[in-house]
Scaffold this motif. Structure first.
Motif, mmCIF file in Angstrom:
data_model
loop_
_atom_site.group_PDB
_atom_site.id
_atom_site.type_symbol
_atom_site.label_atom_id
_atom_site.label_comp_id
_atom_site.label_asym_id
_atom_site.label_seq_id
_atom_site.Cartn_x
_atom_site.Cartn_y
_atom_site.Cartn_z
ATOM 1 N N LEU A 105 0.845 -1.203 0.000
ATOM 2 C CA LEU A 105 0.000 0.000 0.000
ATOM 3 C C LEU A 105 0.882 1.255 0.000
ATOM 4 N N GLU A 106 1.966 1.219 0.742
ATOM 5 C CA GLU A 106 2.911 2.347 0.766
ATOM 6 C C GLU A 106 3.452 2.630 -0.634
ATOM 7 N N GLN A 107 3.822 1.561 -1.369
ATOM 8 C CA GLN A 107 4.313 1.732 -2.745
ATOM 9 C C GLN A 107 3.248 2.372 -3.642
ATOM 10 N N VAL A 108 2.011 1.910 -3.479
ATOM 11 C CA VAL A 108 0.906 2.438 -4.287
ATOM 12 C C VAL A 108 0.728 3.936 -4.024
ATOM 13 N N LEU A 109 0.740 4.314 -2.744
ATOM 14 C CA LEU A 109 0.536 5.726 -2.399
ATOM 15 C C LEU A 109 1.699 6.587 -2.890
ATOM 16 N N ASP A 162 2.846 2.451 -11.962
ATOM 17 C CA ASP A 162 3.632 1.254 -11.648
ATOM 18 C C ASP A 162 4.168 1.333 -10.216
ATOM 19 N N PRO A 163 3.395 0.829 -9.221
ATOM 20 C CA PRO A 163 3.850 0.897 -7.824
ATOM 21 C C PRO A 163 5.177 0.175 -7.573
ATOM 22 N N ASP A 164 5.528 -0.775 -8.461
ATOM 23 C CA ASP A 164 6.786 -1.502 -8.252
ATOM 24 C C ASP A 164 8.019 -0.628 -8.447
ATOM 25 N N ARG A 165 7.823 0.590 -8.981
ATOM 26 C CA ARG A 165 8.960 1.537 -9.030
ATOM 27 C C ARG A 165 9.532 1.765 -7.641
ATOM 28 N N PHE A 166 8.672 1.622 -6.632
ATOM 29 C CA PHE A 166 9.082 1.984 -5.274
ATOM 30 C C PHE A 166 9.310 0.766 -4.384
ATOM 31 N N ASN A 167 9.569 -0.402 -5.006
ATOM 32 C CA ASN A 167 9.921 -1.512 -4.125
ATOM 33 C C ASN A 167 11.323 -1.272 -3.577
ATOM 34 N N SER A 168 11.642 -1.927 -2.476
ATOM 35 C CA SER A 168 12.837 -1.563 -1.705
ATOM 36 C C SER A 168 14.139 -1.813 -2.457
ATOM 37 N N GLU A 169 14.085 -2.610 -3.538
ATOM 38 C CA GLU A 169 15.338 -2.917 -4.238
ATOM 39 C C GLU A 169 15.792 -1.778 -5.152
ATOM 40 N N ARG A 170 14.883 -0.868 -5.465
ATOM 41 C CA ARG A 170 15.275 0.224 -6.363
ATOM 42 C C ARG A 170 15.533 1.482 -5.544
ATOM 43 N N SER A 171 16.533 2.243 -5.926
ATOM 44 C CA SER A 171 16.769 3.499 -5.212
ATOM 45 C C SER A 171 16.696 4.652 -6.207
ATOM 46 N N ALA A 172 16.071 5.735 -5.773
ATOM 47 C CA ALA A 172 15.887 6.888 -6.667
ATOM 48 C C ALA A 172 17.002 7.904 -6.434
ATOM 49 N N LYS A 173 17.244 8.719 -7.450
ATOM 50 C CA LYS A 173 18.195 9.828 -7.330
ATOM 51 C C LYS A 173 17.695 10.818 -6.283
ATOM 52 N N PRO A 174 18.595 11.423 -5.516
ATOM 53 C CA PRO A 174 18.145 12.463 -4.575
ATOM 54 C C PRO A 174 17.396 13.581 -5.317
ATOM 55 N N GLY A 177 3.609 19.102 7.533
ATOM 56 C CA GLY A 177 2.554 18.125 7.821
ATOM 57 C C GLY A 177 2.672 16.844 7.016
ATOM 58 N N LYS A 178 3.856 16.585 6.474
ATOM 59 C CA LYS A 178 4.067 15.416 5.604
ATOM 60 C C LYS A 178 3.590 14.113 6.261
ATOM 61 N N GLU A 179 3.966 13.879 7.509
ATOM 62 C CA GLU A 179 3.604 12.607 8.157
ATOM 63 C C GLU A 179 2.115 12.556 8.492
ATOM 64 N N PHE A 180 1.511 13.700 8.784
ATOM 65 C CA PHE A 180 0.057 13.766 8.997
ATOM 66 C C PHE A 180 -0.655 13.370 7.703
ATOM 67 N N ALA A 181 -0.192 13.930 6.578
ATOM 68 C CA ALA A 181 -0.802 13.634 5.280
ATOM 69 C C ALA A 181 -0.653 12.156 4.941
ATOM 70 N N ARG A 182 0.537 11.618 5.144
ATOM 71 C CA ARG A 182 0.778 10.205 4.818
ATOM 72 C C ARG A 182 -0.071 9.292 5.704
ATOM 73 N N LEU A 183 -0.222 9.670 6.972
ATOM 74 C CA LEU A 183 -1.050 8.889 7.895
ATOM 75 C C LEU A 183 -2.502 8.874 7.423
ATOM 76 N N GLU A 184 -3.036 10.055 7.099
ATOM 77 C CA GLU A 184 -4.449 10.123 6.695
ATOM 78 C C GLU A 184 -4.683 9.368 5.388
ATOM 79 N N MET A 185 -3.779 9.551 4.430
ATOM 80 C CA MET A 185 -3.920 8.829 3.158
ATOM 81 C C MET A 185 -3.925 7.319 3.370
ATOM 82 N N LYS A 186 -2.995 6.854 4.198
ATOM 83 C CA LYS A 186 -2.839 5.403 4.370
ATOM 84 C C LYS A 186 -4.016 4.817 5.146
ATOM 85 N N LEU A 187 -4.449 5.528 6.177
ATOM 86 C CA LEU A 187 -5.578 5.040 6.960
ATOM 87 C C LEU A 187 -6.838 5.003 6.093
#
Length: 432
Positions: free
Chosen positions: A294-298, A353-365, A380-390
């Motif tokens: 779900l984290e990858q999808v978001l 493509d949520p698999d772009r964000f699987n743990s084996e791939r790393s993105a450029k800074p 409020g980044k973590e507040f936003a991520r919490l609400e989206m995920k919940l």
């Protein structure tokens, strides 16, 4: 050294109208001029730049070459004391105070109320069966923001909610201060909003602090010298928090709902992951952390449709980037959405493509910046991520939705992306 290529458009208004109305404005000009071009919007010569290197340059040179900037309409409507407009040491000091409302301990205290409001709305939508979802999602996120940030129930049904809705429409508009213009109407709404906020703040200051919302934490917060926030500053900061906790989140959640309806294979994988968690138990931060797919999808939703398309800065010292001079006094727009479409970083960038964000791939800074970066990364980044995920976990476990035919699903992108026809759906409870 040469100025970036491009054209300033019409006298006075430059390219403001094209920028506000054409969702492909920057893309077309990048195709014509390359990764950096000049234009004029909101009465200001502006350099558009995109890509990880551009983001790194702009976002990590705060106070050296750049200071935060917003279009004149947003500056007037956010208010002079808003954290969004503060710079230097003052910004750092105030940011530290406001962060107290978004620490992990504060976030954990928000979950129960967030889940209760989410459940109430999901049940309401199931009874409606067919609905235009975007306005409903706006009410949902305002109710969550109202409860957790200001401590009011059913905020979307109050005078505050009504004034706020009208205020927010003018944030990115041509700043014509006339009674019939969008900016004029929004300015009037700000003047009605502030007394409402003042009443809420004064009531809270005089009563026992509840401690369960951001306002309570802000009222009791003290800086290193033991000073708290003044009433005038609290009003501007609360208004900013409501905006940040509502507008961009509505866009992000609507994009999630739209994209999942268009990708049943991804929906099936998200549902399969949710079956690992007992549906009868309340959600916890620990459970949410374990929802890795779900984290990858978001993350991919925020890449594909970032709620904030770019960040404005004013150039305080002339500088050079990409072989071009950027003069002092100009504006710079570092583009998040165009960076997220860079095919060198994200092959087939238009594909979900949520698999772009699987743990084996790393993105450029600085290649993935839905919340900005550097000293001014979204507070409020973590507040936003919490609400989206919940929200995502609850809706996928218990409900299904289908897009209704004959609607325009193209996105209006300014001020924030949202479906042109409001996202019409058939909504029902599932019984898997």
């Amino acid at each position: 050294m040469a100025l970036p290529p491009g054209s300033f458009g019409l006298p006075l208004i430059g390219d403001s109208i094209n920028f506000l109305q054409d969702s492909q404005f920057a893309k077309k000009r990048h195709q014509q001029y390359g990764p950096i071009f000049k234009t004029s919007i909101f009465g200001q010569p502006t350099v558009f730049m995109c890509g990880p290197e551009a983001n790194l340059f702009v976002l990590s040179n705060e106070n050296q070459y750049f200071v935060v900037d917003f279009p004149p309409s947003a500056k007037a409507l956010l208010g002079p004391l808003s954290l969004a407009l503060q710079t230097g040491a003052n910004h750092q000091n105030r940011r530290k105070l406001l962060y107290q409302a978004f620490q992990p301990r504060a976030l954990a205290g928000y979950i129960d109320a967030m889940e209760e409001i989410t459940q109430r709305y999901l049940q309401r939508w199931a009874k409606m069966e067919t609905l235009t979802w975007y306005p409903e999602l706006r009410n949902y996120t305002f109710d969550v923001a109202g409860k957790l940030l200001v401590g009011i129930d059913n905020g979307s049904e109050t005078a505050l909610g009504n004034y706020f809705e009208n205020w927010s429409k003018g944030l990115f508009s041509i700043p014509l201060d006339l009674p019939w213009s969008q900016f004029g109407k929004s300015k009037k709404s700000r003047n009605l909003l502030l007394p409402e906020l003042e009443n809420i703040i004064r009531d809270r200051q005089q009563g026992a602090p509840s401690g369960n919302d951001a306002l309570s934490l802000l009222i009791s917060a003290r800086d290193d010298e033991g000073k708290g926030l003044s009433l005038e500053e609290l009003k501007d900061q609360v208004l900013l928090l409501l905006f940040a906790g509502h507008e961009t989140l509505t866009s992000a959640i609507a994009s999630f709902c739209l994209v999942l309806a268009q990708h049943p294979d991804v929906m099936a994988k998200v549902r399969a992951e949710q079956q690992q968690f007992p549906a009868t138990e309340p959600l916890t931060l620990e459970q949410l952390k374990q929802m890795t797919y779900l984290e990858q999808v978001l993350r991919e939703v925020l890449r594909l449709v970032p709620p904030v398309g770019g960040v404005f800065r004013t150039v305080i010292n002339a500088c050079e980037f990409g072989g071009y001079e950027i003069p002092k006094g100009w504006s710079v727009l570092s583009e998040i959405n165009q960076t997220h479409e860079d095919s060198e970083v994200y092959p087939e960038p238009d594909r979900f493509d949520p698999d772009r964000f699987n743990s084996e791939r790393s993105a450029k800074p600085f290649s993935y910046v839905p919340f900005g970066g550097g000293l001014r990364e979204c507070l409020g980044k973590e507040f936003a991520r919490l609400e989206m995920k919940l929200f995502a976990a609850k809706i996928v476990r218990e409900y299904e939705w289908d897009l209704l035919p004959d609607q325009d699903l193209n996105l209006i992108t300014v001020p924030i992306p949202h479906p042109r026809d409001g996202l019409r759906v058939k909504f029902r409870r599932n019984y898997f």
